[in-house]
Design an enzyme around this catalytic site. Structure first.
Site, PDB file in Angstrom:
ATOM      1  N   VAL A  30       0.866  -1.157   0.000  1.00  0.00           N
ATOM      2  CA  VAL A  30       0.000   0.000   0.000  1.00  0.00           C
ATOM      3  C   VAL A  30       0.904   1.208   0.000  1.00  0.00           C
ATOM      4  CG1 VAL A  30      -1.829   1.211   1.199  1.00  0.00           C
ATOM      5  CG2 VAL A  30      -1.709  -1.264   1.309  1.00  0.00           C
ATOM      6  N   LYS A  48      -3.229   1.340  -3.546  1.00  0.00           N
ATOM      7  CA  LYS A  48      -2.696   0.002  -3.350  1.00  0.00           C
ATOM      8  C   LYS A  48      -1.883  -0.467  -4.545  1.00  0.00           C
ATOM      9  CE  LYS A  48      -6.237  -1.524  -0.237  1.00  0.00           C
ATOM     10  NZ  LYS A  48      -7.392  -2.378  -0.053  1.00  0.00           N
ATOM     11  N   VAL A  49      -1.036  -1.417  -4.286  1.00  0.00           N
ATOM     12  CA  VAL A  49      -0.250  -2.015  -5.344  1.00  0.00           C
ATOM     13  C   VAL A  49      -0.639  -3.488  -5.436  1.00  0.00           C
ATOM     14  CG1 VAL A  49       2.045  -2.470  -6.208  1.00  0.00           C
ATOM     15  CG2 VAL A  49       1.624  -0.423  -4.845  1.00  0.00           C
ATOM     16  N   ASP A  51      16.737   8.875  -1.981  1.00  0.00           N
ATOM     17  CA  ASP A  51      16.222   7.943  -0.987  1.00  0.00           C
ATOM     18  C   ASP A  51      16.786   6.546  -1.242  1.00  0.00           C
ATOM     19  OD1 ASP A  51      14.851   7.343   1.299  1.00  0.00           O
ATOM     20  OD2 ASP A  51      12.888   7.185   0.349  1.00  0.00           O
TER      21      ASP A  51
END
Ligand SMILES: *[C@@H]1O[C@H](CO)[C@@H](O)[C@H](O)[C@H]1NC(C)=O
Ligand SMILES: *[C@@H]1O[C@H](CO)[C@@H](O)[C@H](O)[C@H]1NC(C)=O
Ligand SMILES: *[C@@H]1O[C@H](CO)[C@@H](O)[C@H](O)[C@H]1NC(C)=O
Ligand SMILES: *[C@@H]1O[C@H](CO)[C@@H](O)[C@H](O)[C@H]1NC(C)=O
Ligand SMILES: *[C@@H]1O[C@H](CO)[C@@H](O)[C@H](O)[C@H]1NC(C)=O
Ligand SMILES: *[C@@H]1O[C@H](CO)[C@@H](O)[C@H](O)[C@H]1NC(C)=O
Ligand SMILES: *[C@@H]1O[C@H](CO)[C@@H](O)[C@H](O)[C@H]1NC(C)=O
Ligand SMILES: *[C@@H]1O[C@H](CO)[C@@H](O)[C@H](O)[C@H]1NC(C)=O
Ligand SMILES: *[C@@H]1O[C@H](CO)[C@@H](O)[C@H](O)[C@H]1NC(C)=O
Length: 893
Positions: free
Chosen positions: A537, A542-543, A653
């Protein structure tokens, strides 16, 4: 806080170096309460300050905790500087009061610490409350930490107030839940409360700028710190303050560009002469020993104002405190200048020597101004311009430090409405550019107003990170998948570009860039968005795992229609990702924007994140060779980002959860959610930006200076390398202090020569000693304190390949009979930036010298290839693992 454990070092240095800085007086507070709210234990924070337990039987809570509960945060955000005081909270069901007995003479700092998490299952957005004092001042009203931190992208919030002395000898802070529309169930909470006496730095009334006859009562007011800058210098952490435990930030992001002036720092032997004892506490010597001035060209200086712009809340009176110290000149009228605050003359012909009579004498000046509640005007402008009329010797102006405080209004209020969450994107943009264009977009300035409370105020730049996405994850209304760490940010979540184009139809813009899927196709692929296929999520939806074209596995990210990620960002993300194609970057296959949906389709990464194969994933440990290969792949991906695209792209990141592994064990860098285009002109060496990223991986220099370079990625990658070697998290608060931060601990082990002892036991026997040395030396260089000391990503890549060669040589010499073959791959740009000269360690055998030659040839010929390992003879230990069976598949693709 960049790397929690850097702090203890600092503290030690402070003690050791006490003699050297003895001239700076340290204030000793008479009252000092640091409450670790909701906790029954004492502990130290990232600055080494001790917080005491706030248990129910304490004497501070007026009702002994009858109307409050002690709770623990449901998860730990990587953006927190330390668990204390943030991981526990006191949650109030009705008005509750902390009552501290304090001396009646002193002003007191009150600092409130908040971490916007869910607590014992209470969602983060059920907390709405007001905070008031016994003197009737409202510090916060209808405050939602969740909304506030979200709008400012902060992992946690610290509010700093200064309360005038109370002759009655006590100080109370009352927390009151406030019901909001549609939600009667609200609570108040706090994670940490500091009440500390402070010297009377606000005794004098301040003159209203533009109204010479009006003064403002500062001494009787409550002040809230909005901004505090070490002008022209770097971040000063609380332990380096004058005992007042304040944060002093770099002012660079707030200087109105492009005329940023020049900075100057006095030499180490410069002696400051404090006029009074009180002045010694006003700011640490470091603030006075550095300046920002206009520059050496008198004509240019006459044509511009050196200007700082800081967003604030409208309809309040503010004090701008300007700190000065002349470090170079000695006579009056050598440098005289006008000071403007909010476009009004605050002082004309200011002459620091004229005011102090000598160089090296620190001083400060306060100016009060009322900021109207009009959109666009709710910012503080401080500007300096040479006093041409006085014909000084130099047409120049200086400033050493700058603080902005908000004063309570006549009704005893300090609170402003929470900023709009939707302003976050613009805020990120603002932070990135440092500044708005004067009068550019109305919308932009409106946004600025909304953010008052200032990310740069009181220590909060620090807190900015991807955190709140994770918050959203856990409070996803369906609650189907609460954010386990493996789901975190493994897909591009969001990025802060705003596309110049107006929202248009993707299909037209992107024809040819990537594939367009119909909604019907997506529905089939995900079995109508079956919950059983959810693999993560993200920040805005959502994935799902899915299958298209019969057998192609994909990851499908569906934006939640109510998400804040608008069409713009969706479009920009698609545009950026579809242009970035590389074997070692996760690629976008297509998108769907039918039926109001915003759906992205990515390559499916069979083996998930690198981290889950190192620790905490319950997977068999990867072999050393395998790990090294993944590191090389990831380095290649990052090297491409830095040098292969049209502009330098800084990932921002880099971490083991953002390095994914596909079914063939090829490493792919993912999550460009925070990526930034790097410097685009030759003269520009960095991008000024608010600090984002993940703690434990955050470049300390970036953190201090808020200036982003590709070397910030190199730092994070260095942490990844150590993580791979040692199989432990970048930050692990459960470990002894010196081990909490992986970067610090690894550096320590390197210095002590004990690194081989802390290598992951699972691979210890597999590593060739020379390979380990090369690998560790490379990783150590990556985490160098200064960007300039760190190698480029190209150098890192080259060194890792060299390490692989050393490993080969070692294994070739032994009876294992392995070799490395290469297979064609799509890697671009990997040859670029390979270092020309390599110094061989004298300790290296002839064997490795030979391998250097091999490598040199291969590094050029392999510029467009990727190493793939072919194992010829099985190693029992590895062969048994599932990982190995994947590996031995011939690399034909
Ligand atoms: C803090 O003070 C110590 C000792 O004086 C010094 O070594 C260190 O560099 C200072 N840190 C910063 C960020 O100024
Ligand atoms: C706080 O404590 C003081 C005594 O130290 C007392 O006089 C005062 O009434 C208390 N205030 C509240 C709000 O309980
Ligand atoms: C809130 O409380 C009021 C009365 O106190 C009640 O009428 C209303 O239905 C409640 N709302 C919710 C959402 O519980
Ligand atoms: C500097 O700022 C003042 C006040 O806003 C303004 O009047 C003046 O024109 C500015 N000067 C320049 C050179 O921009
Ligand atoms: C501004 O603040 C004053 C109190 O100082 C208050 O009475 C007034 O309503 C506020 N105005 C606005 C527009 O909020
Ligand atoms: C702040 O509030 C106090 C009373 O609590 C009042 O005396 C003072 O004047 C207020 N400050 C301002 C700037 O209005
Ligand atoms: C100061 O002047 C600039 C333009 O010179 C304007 O954009 C800005 O809004 C002004 N600031 C204030 C607080 O009035
Ligand atoms: C910008 O502001 C104008 C009005 O000043 C408004 O019409 C427009 O919709 C705003 N644009 C955005 C993107 O908010
Ligand atoms: C870079 O700086 C030099 C002098 O400092 C200047 O002549 C040149 O125009 C600058 N180039 C760019 C692209 O700004």
């Amino acid at each position: 806080m960049a790397g929690t454990a850097r702090r203890p070092l600092l503290v030690l240095l402070l003690v050791a170096g006490a003699a050297a800085v003895a001239e700076s007086k340290q204030y000793t507070p008479e009252d000092r309460f640091l409450l670790n709210c909701g906790s029954t234990t004492d502990g130290l924070d990232a600055d080494g300050r001790k917080w005491i337990a706030d248990s129910n039987d304490n004497s501070w809570l007026v009702d002994s905790g009858k109307s409050s509960l002690m709770m623990a945060a449901d998860k730990m955000d990587t953006g927190l500087p330390s668990t204390i005081p943030y991981m526990t909270a006191r949650v109030f069901t009705m008005e509750s009061v902390y009552n501290f007995t304090v001396n009646p003479r002193d002003r007191h700092w009150v600092r409130l610490h908040f971490y916007p998490s869910s607590y014992n299952g209470l969602p983060a957005d059920t907390f709405h409350f007001s905070v008031t004092t016994s003197t009737g001042v409202t510090l916060l009203r209808n405050f939602s930490v969740f909304t506030y931190s979200k709008a400012l992208s902060q992992a946690y919030v610290v509010k700093e107030f200064s309360l005038p002395p109370n002759p009655a000898g006590f100080l109370t802070v009352a927390f009151t839940p406030v019901a909001v529309e549609g939600n009667n169930e609200t609570y108040a909470f706090v994670n940490g409360v500091e009440v500390i006496s402070m010297p009377e730095l606000f005794a004098d009334p301040a003159t209203m700028v533009g109204f010479a006859d009006q003064t403002v009562d500062v001494a009787g007011s409550v002040l809230e710190t909005m901004y505090r800058f070490n002008v022209g210098g770097q971040y000063i952490p609380p332990p380096n303050d004058t005992g007042l435990t304040r944060h002093w930030y770099d002012d660079t992001p707030y200087v109105l560009g492009p005329a940023q002036g020049v900075t100057y720092k006095a030499g180490p032997h410069f002696q400051l002469k404090y006029p009074t004892e009180l002045a010694e506490y006003a700011a640490p010597p470091e603030v006075y020993l550095g300046t920002r001035s206009m520059g050496s060209d008198p004509r240019m200086n006459q044509n511009y104002n050196l200007t700082w712009v800081m967003p604030v809340d409208g309809n309040f009176t503010y004090i701008a405190r300007l700190h000065f110290c002349e470090l170079l000149l000695t006579r009056p009228n050598q440098r005289a200048f006008d000071i403007y605050v909010n476009n009004k003359t605050a002082q004309s012909d200011a002459d620091v020597i004229g005011m102090t009579s000598e160089k090296g004498i620190p001083m400060y000046k306060d100016y009060a101004v009322h900021v109207a509640d009009e959109p666009g005007d709710d910012a503080m402008w401080v500007a300096l311009h040479p006093s041409v009329a006085l014909r000084p010797q130099f047409y120049d102006a200086i400033l050493n430090g700058l603080e902005i405080f908000k004063l309570n209004d006549t009704g005893g209020n300090l609170a402003a409405p929470d900023p709009e969450p939707s302003s976050m994107l613009a805020r990120a943009e603002l932070g990135a550019r440092g500044l708005p264009h004067p009068g550019a977009h109305r919308n932009m300035t409106t946004v600025m107003g909304g953010t008052a409370g200032g990310a740069a105020a009181i220590g909060l730049v620090v807190a900015i990170c991807v955190a709140w996405y994770q918050d959203k994850k856990t409070k996803d209304p369906t609650g189907a998948v609460a954010g386990g760490s493996h789901t975190s940010g493994w897909l591009p979540l969001y990025h802060s570009y705003t596309s110049g184009k107006s929202s248009g139809h993707l299909a037209a813009n992107l024809a040819g860039m990537c594939r367009h899927f119909s909604f019907a196709e997506i529905k089939v692929a995900t079995r109508n968005f079956s919950e059983s296929l959810v693999i993560g999520v993200g920040g805005f939806g959502k994935v799902y795992r899915g299958v298209v074209d019969g057998d192609t596995k994909v990851a499908i990210k569906r934006s939640n229609p109510s998400s804040e990620q608008g069409v713009h960002e969706f479009q920009t993300e698609v545009e950026m990702l579809s242009k970035l194609r590389h074997r070692h970057l996760v690629s976008l296959i297509g998108f769907c924007e039918d039926a109001g949906e915003m759906i992205l389709v990515y390559d499916y990464m069979e083996h998930g994140t690198l981290r889950e194969h190192l620790y905490m994933g319950g997977k068999p440990p990867l072999s050393w060779r395998h790990r090294l290969d993944i590191c090389i792949g990831a380095a290649r991906g990052l090297h491409y980002l830095h040098t292969g695209a049209k502009y330098t792209i800084i990932h921002r990141d880099v971490k083991t959860t953002n390095i994914l592994v596909d079914g063939d064990w090829v490493a792919k860098v993912s999550d460009f959610g925070l990526s930034k285009s790097g410097p685009t002109t030759v003269n520009q060496t960095h991008v000024s930006t608010m600090v984002k990223g993940s703690f434990g991986y955050l470049d300390p220099e970036y953190f201090r200076r808020q200036q982003l370079t590709d070397k910030s990625d190199v730092y994070s990658f260095g942490v990844v390398l150590f993580e791979v070697l040692m199989a432990r998290p970048a930050l692990d608060p459960a470990l002894p202090r010196e081990q909490v931060s992986l970067a610090d601990y690894a550096a320590l082990c390197q210095r002590n020569g004990t690194l081989p002892d802390v290598v992951d036991p699972a691979i210890k026997d597999q590593i060739a000693p020379e390979c380990l040395k090369k690998f560790a030396d490379t990783a150590e260089k990556c985490i160098g304190e200064q960007g300039i000391e760190r190698p480029s990503m190209g150098d890192v890549l080259w060194n890792l390949e060299f390490a692989m060669q050393l490993q080969d040589t070692f294994e070739g010499g032994s009876s294992c009979g392995r070799r490395v073959a290469t297979a064609a791959g799509g890697g671009e740009g990997s040859g670029k930036g390979a270092p020309v000269s390599v110094t061989l360690d004298p300790s290296n055998s002839n064997g490795s010298a030979a391998s250097v030659t091999t490598l040199e040839t291969s590094s050029t010929t392999r510029a467009h290839e990727t190493a793939v390992i072919v194992e010829e003879e099985e190693d029992d230990e590895v062969a048994n693992s599932a990982a190995f069976s994947q590996l031995v598949r011939p690399a034909g693709r």
